[in-house]
Design a protein around this motif. Structure first.
Motif, mmCIF file in Angstrom:
data_model
loop_
_atom_site.group_PDB
_atom_site.id
_atom_site.type_symbol
_atom_site.label_atom_id
_atom_site.label_comp_id
_atom_site.label_asym_id
_atom_site.label_seq_id
_atom_site.Cartn_x
_atom_site.Cartn_y
_atom_site.Cartn_z
ATOM 1 N N GLY A 117 76.503 46.421 94.032
ATOM 2 C CA GLY A 117 76.774 47.584 93.184
ATOM 3 C C GLY A 117 77.754 47.257 92.076
ATOM 4 O O GLY A 117 77.555 47.633 90.909
ATOM 5 N N SER A 118 78.791 46.532 92.401
ATOM 6 C CA SER A 118 79.793 46.218 91.380
ATOM 7 C C SER A 118 79.226 45.267 90.333
ATOM 8 O O SER A 118 79.547 45.362 89.145
ATOM 9 C CB SER A 118 81.046 45.634 92.028
ATOM 10 O OG SER A 118 80.792 44.342 92.545
ATOM 11 N N LEU A 119 78.366 44.353 90.770
ATOM 12 C CA LEU A 119 77.798 43.400 89.809
ATOM 13 C C LEU A 119 76.887 44.096 88.791
ATOM 14 O O LEU A 119 76.686 43.571 87.686
ATOM 15 C CB LEU A 119 77.044 42.292 90.554
ATOM 16 C CG LEU A 119 77.956 41.227 91.194
ATOM 17 C CD1 LEU A 119 77.215 40.432 92.258
ATOM 18 C CD2 LEU A 119 78.513 40.285 90.113
ATOM 19 N N ALA A 140 84.222 43.340 93.424
ATOM 20 C CA ALA A 140 84.273 44.789 93.639
ATOM 21 C C ALA A 140 84.348 45.506 92.300
ATOM 22 O O ALA A 140 84.646 44.902 91.270
ATOM 23 C CB ALA A 140 85.494 45.143 94.492
ATOM 24 N N ARG A 141 84.112 46.782 92.365
ATOM 25 C CA ARG A 141 84.326 47.597 91.178
ATOM 26 C C ARG A 141 85.804 47.568 90.818
ATOM 27 O O ARG A 141 86.667 47.786 91.674
ATOM 28 C CB ARG A 141 83.891 49.036 91.455
ATOM 29 C CG ARG A 141 84.060 49.964 90.252
ATOM 30 C CD ARG A 141 83.603 51.381 90.596
ATOM 31 N NE ARG A 141 83.655 52.270 89.460
ATOM 32 C CZ ARG A 141 84.491 53.323 89.360
ATOM 33 N NH1 ARG A 141 85.318 53.620 90.359
ATOM 34 N NH2 ARG A 141 84.463 54.093 88.290
ATOM 35 N N TYR A 192 87.241 50.328 80.961
ATOM 36 C CA TYR A 192 87.953 50.910 82.100
ATOM 37 C C TYR A 192 87.242 50.703 83.433
ATOM 38 O O TYR A 192 87.818 50.944 84.478
ATOM 39 C CB TYR A 192 88.176 52.402 81.847
ATOM 40 C CG TYR A 192 88.986 52.667 80.594
ATOM 41 C CD1 TYR A 192 90.286 52.165 80.495
ATOM 42 C CD2 TYR A 192 88.467 53.374 79.523
ATOM 43 C CE1 TYR A 192 91.041 52.375 79.333
ATOM 44 C CE2 TYR A 192 89.216 53.586 78.364
ATOM 45 C CZ TYR A 192 90.503 53.078 78.281
ATOM 46 O OH TYR A 192 91.245 53.271 77.149
ATOM 47 N N GLU A 193 86.014 50.244 83.389
ATOM 48 C CA GLU A 193 85.229 50.067 84.607
ATOM 49 C C GLU A 193 84.443 48.771 84.464
ATOM 50 O O GLU A 193 83.809 48.552 83.424
ATOM 51 C CB GLU A 193 84.251 51.240 84.764
ATOM 52 C CG GLU A 193 83.461 51.192 86.036
ATOM 53 C CD GLU A 193 82.324 52.217 86.034
ATOM 54 O OE1 GLU A 193 81.803 52.544 84.932
ATOM 55 O OE2 GLU A 193 81.951 52.683 87.114
ATOM 56 N N PHE A 194 84.466 47.944 85.479
ATOM 57 C CA PHE A 194 83.878 46.596 85.357
ATOM 58 C C PHE A 194 83.736 46.001 86.740
ATOM 59 O O PHE A 194 84.136 46.612 87.741
ATOM 60 C CB PHE A 194 84.780 45.707 84.478
ATOM 61 C CG PHE A 194 86.237 45.882 84.792
ATOM 62 C CD1 PHE A 194 86.827 45.172 85.832
ATOM 63 C CD2 PHE A 194 87.014 46.801 84.077
ATOM 64 C CE1 PHE A 194 88.162 45.366 86.133
ATOM 65 C CE2 PHE A 194 88.355 47.006 84.383
ATOM 66 C CZ PHE A 194 88.930 46.285 85.413
ATOM 67 N N CYS A 195 83.158 44.814 86.771
ATOM 68 C CA CYS A 195 83.107 44.072 88.035
ATOM 69 C C CYS A 195 84.301 43.121 88.092
ATOM 70 O O CYS A 195 84.455 42.262 87.218
ATOM 71 C CB CYS A 195 81.801 43.288 88.125
ATOM 72 S SG CYS A 195 81.685 42.327 89.652
#
Lengths: 349, 349, 349, 349
Positions: free
Chosen positions: C68-70, C185-186, C323-326
């Motif tokens: 999911g994070s990837l 992870a996220r 602000y959101e990434f792997c």
């Protein structure tokens, strides 16, 4: 090994319970009435110097004792008892490895292009060498401090200093090498290998009190309370330039004194410091039934407050048959260090 | 700084071109006919000991010279000239920092659960301390080796040894500290601070030949060729337990001898080794127009082959007004090291 | 300090006992029904993974969570979150200093004249560089392991591992960095400095739960259980090439999260790892009345089993408003080490 | 050795001068029209990136190439390619030894009685662990930087950087590991041991281009320009917990690729980084007639600007028959370091 057939068998017979008593008397005759601070025949030294003491038997040194020992040095000869240490040198495996690393160098300083030195103020392009050492405080020629060894579940060392109280992150806080005073005392070489008529003692040979007596007799030497006693096994014949022959050194390095001999030297003869030409002074492994894997260390350092000398180079003294001299050694002055290392004790004659 | 009003102004007037010539004669009278190997008045030492020599002026020591110096030690008194080193100690910023790290400890040995020692053979639970040191070979009380400093684009040191040939990864391959023999010689303290009537010399104070003469006169001391000359600035009054007052030490540490004074001591008086109670012996910064940022180091180590002593603790000698004694120092025996460090030179009286 | 007039005062009013309860509900709505192994709202993680566990909250990662994070990394952009470390870099004073030392060098290998490489087999004169590092395992960009901190007289760390049992001489024997799995992870950046409208937070600024909420609202970001939460103070704007501006870094480095905020992130939002761009994540000094001088470390590492990230470089992410990434980080695999150091965590977008 | 009877003899017959030409064509078909920055078939990479470049073939990475490689990671599986390092770990003898030393410990902090933490502010008696590492920058799982190796009397490395200009005291000043960007690329495992039907390659086995082709065929894998190519010998089957079986590791560690194979992978297939599960990638000793004792290092690092990976743990990938994946590695960010060390490259699937 090959030398074992030459062992002086009758000497071993002396190793009975009654033997010490007999020697006691003879030793007394040898040493006359020489008084020395703190020491008692049959007892040795011990925790007698006050509850804060970190010095042990070396407290026995006085201006008078030092002046007496210096009188032995009339010829101006100096014997260097240190061995050269390098990254390749043999050491006990329980210590950390060593590296002498060129830290600053003329070429590196140039490439680094840093502002430490303004080029305009340095037309001769003077540069410098400085080495970073990663080194253990218990390598090459050493004096073990009184905090080197602990015993018991309370992990105490000499004079009852306990790990929980004085075992810091930056070395030990009691009995570090800063607390070891400069040592200037009468030194006596006991050439055990010569007394046994071998080049070097065989592996695992335990030097007995009888061996001590045989060496004293052969050399016509007498021990006195307060002496620095140097025990020669011959191991350092194999040191070479920097001790890289680990196999050969490891073999003979296992010869050394027994606990009986340590007691004999301290309690009957008043040895103030005992040293040898091996990494550990005592026979290795410890005899079956010992209460410690290194009972001589435990006895001398913890119980008696007697410092131990290790890897003292005694070949030149033995060759020249110098058995009595002024021993001078001043350990590195490093807070927290448990032993003096890479030392050059001197025998002045 | 605050002490500068006390400066003995007339002394400065001697610093003229003709002054050396006058002193030359006076010095000759002082020193009589004492002959010493290698040294020539007006020249000093230099590269005179053969193309492979790594020892420099210390070659001048003989059994006779050592025996003579030992005769100065009649009372059995020992002065410890070393200062205690710790991770907090003041040092020159061009060297690496230091850590004394508890490497093996009774608690850690237990937790490590390793097989070095069989528990059955160790009922007393004897354990050990051993420290890993990360340390520079040029800290605390030092003797600079003759390879410490290089000059010129060929980066050569004493006797012409060049970096490209002898500057190894594991320290230097010529003139390392193994090549420094045990030093046993007449030592002379020159208490410059006392001669100037200050507690310690002010920052950046350059000690002149006239200051040397003033101290000799005040002390009623005479220099002899082959002496170890110890210069007191008073800086180490501020060392305390381990030199953690960097600001105060840094201030006074900048006082030291000028190049003229180095030449005066070597060429006119035959100093075999010059030491002081600062980290660098010489005044810092170097006077304008110097050919090096450390001209005294370049002159003594590279050109004259005269070793330098640093951070020698001279307070006790000064307090007791001991100006002449037997100086004994044996540096760490570490292959490749450029200086002896954390030493305890001894003044025997 | 100068920035303090810009503080968003009303936010502080939220810091009341009843505030958490209200947020609880709101947070629940934000995060939907996302289930994650082990975590319970209002409780966090804790010693729930079995008595031998050394991994803590990172046990929550699964193939599904990683996959999911990837999916967040669609553009192939890589943000390097590491800072460059050198001997001059700012660090917490409780750690050892660092040196990168040229150990083997082409010139030194030549001078050393050693037999490692036979010249006949090396006509191109191939040589090598190799550095010896003396370095602390808690410098530059770090992930603190769960054994970094101990609490209480039994000196226990996460999951009750005690010093007497697992505190070895060669680092720690439980929860060393080998036990930290690769982290994928996220990741969520909380740009607190931007939310407060300052370039960097002022000295000693304590980041509150309300600051967290303000940043989330400003960014329009939502936290999910299992996130790696990165807190930006702006301190690393001053790192430069290698962090040599100790004064400036030391000033802003004292800003950080409060214990309330750590609890808010873990117990209400399910943070799996919390990192920031300072050396210690938490506000320094700890507020009066804290039960520890580093209460956030004690809470996260010892009590919750939540790893801490330090000195993560967040400037590029903040500049690009990512602000959101792997988040991907794999610590050095060194037995006994208590922290990953000189790392380069990656933010993949 | 015992495996040598299983060698696929006909493969060796391909090693003729004409073989490359034939393969050239076949390879071209395999790789289709994939364009990649900088690389030319038959030439490889080289000093093509500008006179100041320190990055080499890794310049070929783009957002597009990274995004493409990340698409290979759909399952969220992570393979950790790092091996655990300890003081006992096998390493090349030309590097310095390693120690992980407990620097600060809960017990030592207590005994040290220092003022770092005020006891009144720390009622929970929170303490900390911190280790001092003495470690080489070329141990355990590594990425060799482009300055690791020099050639010629001018001691130059990649792109012509010369020792006299850029070989500093604190590591190298060009091509240190700070200059190595995060690596995110397609990774391909070539399981040579499996292709040869052995558990691990025998000592001194030279992996040929035909071995590469045999592995590609067996695996049904195709190489693409810009790949990270991982060569499995099977040596790390013997690493165990920390690589203390030096004899066994030393035996198989001598297997590796020949110079022909390095050229084949770079010039015909466009490998951007070549790694293996040994300490040196290439067969040891170098074949008679080589111009260097490590010709593959010289070719890849100095001439082609292709980084080398060492001691990559490939056993799990081989067991699961994972031959194509996203390779992610970010080296320690240490100024002056010549290699990334104790790394954990990841294979994401």
């Amino acid at each position: 090994m090959r030398a074992s057939s030459k062992l002086f068998i009758p000497a071993i017979l002396f190793l009975s319970a009654g033997w010490f008593a007999g020697l006691h008397f003879a030793a007394g005759q040898n040493e006359g009435a020489a008084a020395i601070k703190g020491w008692k025949r049959g007892v040795g030294w011990g925790w007698i110097w006050g509850r804060d003491d970190e010095v042990g038997s070396l407290n026995a040194m006085t201006d008078q004792s030092r002046a007496g020992s210096l009188k032995l040095a009339t010829q101006g000869k100096v014997y260097d008892l240190g061995i050269s240490y390098s990254r390749r040198s043999y050491k006990w495996p329980g210590h950390s490895p060593g590296e002498i690393i060129s830290f600053r160098s003329p070429g590196g300083i140039g490439a680094q292009k840093e502002a430490v030195v303004d080029a305009k103020l340095n037309p001769s392009r003077t540069r410098w060498h400085s080495n970073a050492l990663f080194i253990n405080d218990s390598v090459a020629t050493q004096i073990d401090g009184l905090g080197h060894i602990t015993a018991g579940d309370d992990q105490h060392w000499y004079n009852g200093f306990k790990e929980a109280d004085w075992g810091g992150d930056f070395g030990i806080l009691k009995c570090d090498t800063v607390s070891i005073p400069p040592i200037v005392a009468r030194g006596v070489l006991l050439d055990i290998a010569a007394a046994r008529n071998v080049d070097e003692l065989p592996a695992h040979y335990g030097i007995s009190p009888a061996d001590v007596d045989a060496a004293l007799m052969r050399q016509n030497t007498k021990l006195q309370p307060g002496d620095v006693v140097l025990i020669r096994t011959g191991t350092l014949r194999h040191w070479g330039s920097d001790g890289d022959n680990h196999a050969k050194l490891g073999e003979h390095d296992s010869a050394g004194i027994t606990l009986d001999t340590a007691k004999y030297l301290v309690e009957q003869h008043g040895a103030m410091l005992i040293a040898s030409d091996t990494s550990g002074l005592e026979v290795n492994p410890a005899p079956a039934g010992s209460d410690s894997f290194i009972p001589v260390h435990k006895y001398l350092l913890v119980e008696q407050g007697v410092h131990i000398g290790e890897f003292h180079y005694l070949e030149d003294l033995a060759r020249d048959k110098i058995y009595e001299f002024c021993y001078v050694c001043a350990v590195n002055k490093i807070s927290g260090a448990v032993a003096g290392f890479t030392l050059r004790p001197l025998a002045l004659k």
